[in-house]
Every structure is written in structure tokens, then in C-alpha cells.
Design an enzyme around this catalytic site. Structure first.
Site, PDB file in Angstrom:
ATOM      1  N   LYS A  75       0.714  -1.492   0.021  1.00 17.22           N
ATOM      2  CA  LYS A  75      -0.044   0.065  -0.062  1.00 17.22           C
ATOM      3  C   LYS A  75       0.752   1.185  -0.032  1.00 17.22           C
ATOM      4  O   LYS A  75       1.979   1.130   0.683  1.00 17.22           O
ATOM      5  CB  LYS A  75      -0.923  -0.062   1.236  1.00 17.22           C
ATOM      6  N   SER A 150      -9.887   1.048   2.773  1.00 16.43           N
ATOM      7  CA  SER A 150      -9.021   2.000   1.767  1.00 16.43           C
ATOM      8  C   SER A 150      -7.986   1.200   1.208  1.00 16.43           C
ATOM      9  O   SER A 150      -7.341   1.887   0.089  1.00 16.43           O
ATOM     10  CB  SER A 150      -8.593   3.035   2.702  1.00 16.43           C
ATOM     11  N   SER A 174      -9.773  -1.360   6.759  1.00 20.32           N
ATOM     12  CA  SER A 174      -9.155  -1.192   5.466  1.00 20.32           C
ATOM     13  C   SER A 174      -8.474  -2.415   4.859  1.00 20.32           C
ATOM     14  O   SER A 174      -8.170  -2.284   3.630  1.00 20.32           O
ATOM     15  CB  SER A 174      -8.510   0.102   5.510  1.00 20.32           C
TER      16      SER A 174
HETATM   17  N1  GLN Z   1     -13.214   3.275   6.349  1.00 18.69           N
HETATM   18  C1  GLN Z   1     -12.636   3.536   7.446  1.00 18.69           C
HETATM   19  C2  GLN Z   1     -12.239   5.134   7.316  1.00 18.69           C
HETATM   20  O1  GLN Z   1     -12.547   5.797   6.475  1.00 18.69           O
HETATM   21  C3  GLN Z   1     -11.483   2.839   7.757  1.00 18.69           C
HETATM   22  C4  GLN Z   1     -10.290   3.104   7.046  1.00 18.69           C
HETATM   23  C5  GLN Z   1      -8.884   2.222   7.373  1.00 18.69           C
HETATM   24  O2  GLN Z   1      -9.135   1.393   7.868  1.00 18.69           O
HETATM   25  N2  GLN Z   1      -7.882   2.855   7.016  1.00 18.69           N
HETATM   26  O3  GLN Z   1     -11.759   5.559   8.010  1.00 18.69           O
END
Ligand code: GLN
Length: 475
Positions: A75, A150, A174
Site C-alpha cells: 500500500k 481503503s 481497510s
Molecule cells: N473506512 C474507514 C475510514 O474511512 C477505515 C479506513 C482504514 O481502515 N484505513 O476511516
């Protein structure tokens, strides 16, 4: 495609050459990534050189490690020395870190070959990868659908057979949610089990790094390759990390499994019926394999989302203060003062969701609101932890869907709150610091994969891998 374990075994024995394996991986990327956009950066030449190095060390009789010649993707929020690390944000576009994060170093030491950096929601804020400043990633199973987020690029890279192994970060789901939507395995380890040195911070009390793979066994090997104490991460756990690989063949006999009532559509709406049905079938499969399965109520679960969307933005508002055009971030010069320059830099550099989080977080932390919002959210966090701890006195693992729905079309959740609701099942383990894994378990609406989540207590990775291997076999 070969699994990571098969690849490493083939390369180590000399049956496969790491150079050929990396060439295959680069070939799939060349064929499919114009459409999918899993990658922000592909480092083809570096990957070829690294693979050639692995092959010559093996020819010299060296043991190059458990991931010998395995092509991997990271990532794009993990620092890689001399390689663009953007967080899919304009503000970091073109930034090349001067060092490798601990996970990056450990993977290289394990023999893995980095092929590139994957797309994400800007600064990991989102659940669909639609918030990337460089355009969305598409779901390889159906390019009209999102891959989740994400870490959507990392999930898509494995689902499209570009690499057998990738890594993402999980702050509120994510890793697990995109794994579910793309039909891969995704693990969020115990908070502190994997070093975050070199992971660009979103919400420091929640962030964890973990793998995406096509099999549960690959996830276990990948977890062991990156886990362990690191003095450069102050939240790193000094105790030895439990073996996940040893747990794989243990079966479910005698395993105590609790199905979380609140995450089965009772008390929280919006779950797709197919997703709930698959989760019940997964519980049945564990029972058939000898586990004892019961429903268990964790009443505070329903407040997880609200607490998270105060705590995570609060921490983000502080963590992202460093992108000011002085310490970090592409500077935009405007006006005559330093303040004007910083405003112009942040206005141009951050996308709308990142700005929203910074404003939410700054508001929640401001004098007069701190107790009502941030303070209260922290107390809710304690209640959630207490609920989990009570449940783990009776159960070895807990079960729920990973995501309330299967992969959805682009633009389908365009208002932020609807998008946030997607994280309802994954957020509680982040708030508690507990490990959880998403395992693909059959299909739901439209023939799309459903992910079932197995949650465990602190350093309970062995138990969740035990259950995960059983579910994989039953799926
Ligand atoms: N969807 C969650 C957010 O937008 C989790 C994102 C993540 O785990 N980085 O904060």
C-alpha cells in the site's frame, strides 16, 4: 496463479526462477492494470534486479527466507526508500522517503520481491478507494464495482493475480473490508504485533499493517514474516507473537465460537440477507467441524461507529498537521505570509474527504467540545473493550460478517455517512486492538464474494487462524 507458499518453495528448490516469477507478475500487471489501477507505481527494473539477486544467492546454496522470490505489492502509505510514497494524495505526490519501513525491511529479508506500490483512499480515509487523488481502483471481479477500501489497490492486486501477496493498513477495516469485496483473505493483526515504523500515520491508536492473500496459509506465513517486536515502534509488543502457521491444521474440535448478535442485523440495519445467510452457514460449518457455536450479545457494538468517527478524525487532525509545506508536503506559495502559504498548500494538496476528517477531528478536540465528543468516544471505547473481554471469557473466537454488503457500484455511497456505515463490523476490533481476519465464504448478491470475519482476543492470532482454515476448507 501459484500461492506465495508454492512460489517460495519452487524458488528455494530451484524449480522456479525468481526472475521468471517476477516477469510473470509484471506481465499480468501490464495486461490488466490500465483497467484496474491497482498500482500507483510499478518498480519493474528494481524488481528484476532483486529477483536476479535472489536466484544467484540460491545458486550459491543460501537460504533466502520464507518468501523466496515472492512478488509483493505494498500500500502506498508505507515508506520505501527512494520509491514514491504518496498516500494517494497530491500533497505527497513525488515524495521519496529516505528509508524503508520495518515491514519493508522484513519482507526484503524474507526474500520477497517488491513490484510496486498500490492505490488507496487518500491517507487511507475511505471504504471504496474512490477517494484516491489519482483515480479509483476497479474490482477485478467486475470493473464496474469498487474493490472496497481503503487498501483497494492491495486487494485488487491479489484478486487480479498480479501478485500472490500484498500488504495494507487497517485503521477501521481497510484490510478486511476490501479483502471481503474482492474475495481474498485479509488479516488485521493485534495492535502492536506488527511494527508501524515507516507506516504513514492516519490514526495512531488504531493503525495496523497486515497481509492480503488468496489462501489462509499464505496469510499465516506472511503474518509471521512481518510480526515481532521493533524498538522503533513505541507501541510494539515485546512478547513473542503466537505462531499462526502451527494453528492451521488444528481443526475446530472444541473451539468455542460466539456469533455477535448485534452484527447479525439485530439492532443495526442495512445488512444484505445473503451476507447474513453466508455468515450463519459459516457458523454451521464450524459447528460441523466440532466447534461449539452460540450467539452472544455485545451491546456496546452499536456505538463503535460513532466512537471511531470521532477518535480517528481527532488523531488524523493531529497527524496530518505536519503536511504544511514546511515539514512535509508539496508547497504552494501564495500571499505574503507563512500562514497564507500553509493555507494554500493544504487547500491544494488535500482532497475533500481528508479535509472533512481534519475539520471533524479539530472540532471534536476543541475547547468546550472535547469532553462531549472526544472524551465520550474514549469512554465508549472502554465499554467496547469490556464487552469483548467478557465475551472472550466464554469464547475463543467471535464471528460476524466482514462487510454488511458485497462490492457496490462506483458512486453508490456518495454521501459520507452511508460510506461510514460500511465499517460497522470491522471497527470494533480496531477500537479494542484485537486481531481479526476476513475469509471469503461463498457468494452473495450477483454472485459476488462474501467475507466472513473471525475476531479474536489480544494476541489471539492462533485461534483465528484455526477457525479460518476450517472455514476456507468448508467454503
Ligand atoms: N473506512 C474507514 C475510514 O474511512 C477505515 C479506513 C482504514 O481502515 N484505513 O476511516
Amino acid at each position: 496463479m501459484r500461492t506465495a507458499i508454492e512460489t517460495a518453495a519452487g524458488v528455494a528448490s530451484g524449480e522456479l526462477s525468481a526472475v521468471d516469477v517476477v516477469e510473470e507478475s509484471l506481465g499480468v500487471i501490464a495486461d490488466r492494470d490500465d483497467e484496474i489501477h491497482a498500482f500507483n507505481t510499478v518498480v519493474a527494473e528494481r524488481a528484476r534486479e532483486a529477483a536476479a539477486g535472489i536466484d544467484s544467492r540460491i545458486a550459491n546454496g543460501e537460504d533466502v527466507g520464507p518468501l523466496a522470490g515472492v512478488p509483493i505489492a505494498l500500500k502506498d502509505n508505507m515508506c520505501t526508500s527512494g520509491i514514491d510514497t504518496t498516500c494517494s494524495s497530491r500533497i505527497l505526490e513525488g515524495w521519496k522517503p529516505p528509508y524503508d519501513g520495518t515491514v519493508v525491511q522484513k519482507l526484503a529479508a524474507a526474500g520477497a520481491v517488491l513490484v510496486g506500490k498500490t492505490n488507496l483512499d487518500e491517507f487511507a480515509m475511505g471504504s471504496s478507494t474512490e477517494n484516491s487523488a489519482f483515480g479509483p481502483t476497479r474490482n477485478p471481479l467486475d470493473p464496474s464495482l469498487v474493490p472496497g477500501g481503503s487498501s483497494g489497490g492491495s486487494a485488487a492486486a491479489v484478486a487480479a493475480n498480479m501478485v500472490p501477496l500484498s500488504f495494507g493498513s487497517d485503521t477501521g477495516g481497510s484490510i478486511r473490508q476490501p479483502a471481503a469485496l474482492c474475495g481474498t483473505v485479509g488479516l488485521k493483526p493485534t495492535y502492536g504485533a506488527v511494527s508501524r515504523y515507516g507506516l504513514i500515520a492516519f490514526a495512531s491508536s488504531l493503525d495496523q499493517i497486515g497481509p492480503f492473500t488468496s489462501t489462509v496459509a499464505d496469510a499465516a506465513v506472511a503474518f509471521e514474516a512481518v510480526a515481532g517486536f521493533d524498538p522503533r515502534d513505541s507501541t510494539s509488543i515485546p512478547e513473542p507473537v503466537p505462531s499462526a502457521v502451527d494453528a492451521l491444521g488444528a481443526g475446530a474440535a472444541g473451539l468455542r465460537v460466539g456469533v455477535i448478535s448485534e452484527l447479525m442485523g439485530e439492532g443495526i440495519e442495512g445488512f444484505e440477507p445473503d451476507v447474513l445467510a453466508r455468515t450463519r452457514e459459516a457458523a454451521d460449518a464450524l459447528a460441523a467441524a466440532g466447534a461449539t457455536v452460540e450467539e452472544v450479545s455485545l451491546p456496546s457494538m452499536i456505538y463503535g461507529l460513532s466512537a471511531y468517527y470521532l477518535i480517528a478524525p481527532a488523531e488524523a487532525s493531529s497527524n496530518l498537521a505536519r503536511y504544511d509545506g514546511v515539514r512535509y508536503g508539496n508547497r504552494v506559495t501564495e500571499g505574503s505570509s507563512t500562514a497564507d502559504m500553509m493555507i494554500a498548500t493544504r487547500t491544494a494538496g488535500f482532497g475533500p474527504e481528508v479535509k472533512r476528517r481534519i475539520m471533524l477531528g479539530t472540532y471534536a478536540l476543541s475547547a468546550g467540545y472535547y469532553d462531549a465528543f472526544y472524551g465520550k468516544a474514549q469512554r465508549v471505547r472502554t465499554l467496547i473493550l469490556n464487552d469483548f473481554n467478557a465475551a472472550y471469557e466464554k469464547f475463543d473466537v467471535l464471528l460476524s460478517p466482514t462487510s454488511p454488503c458485497v462490492a457496490f457500484p462506483f458512486g453508490a455511497k456518495s454521501d459520507p455517512l452511508t460510506m461510514y456505515l460500511n465499517d460497522v463490523c470491522t471497527i470494533p476490533s480496531n477500537l479494542a486492538g484485537h486481531p481479526a481476519i476476513s475469509v471469503p465464504f461463498r457468494t452473495g448478491a450477483g454472485g459476488l464474494p462474501v467475507g466472513v470475519q473471525i475476531l479474536g482476543p489480544l494476541l489471539g492470532e492462533a485461534a483465528i487462524f484455526r477457525a479460518a482454515a476450517v472455514l476456507e476448507a468448508a467454503a
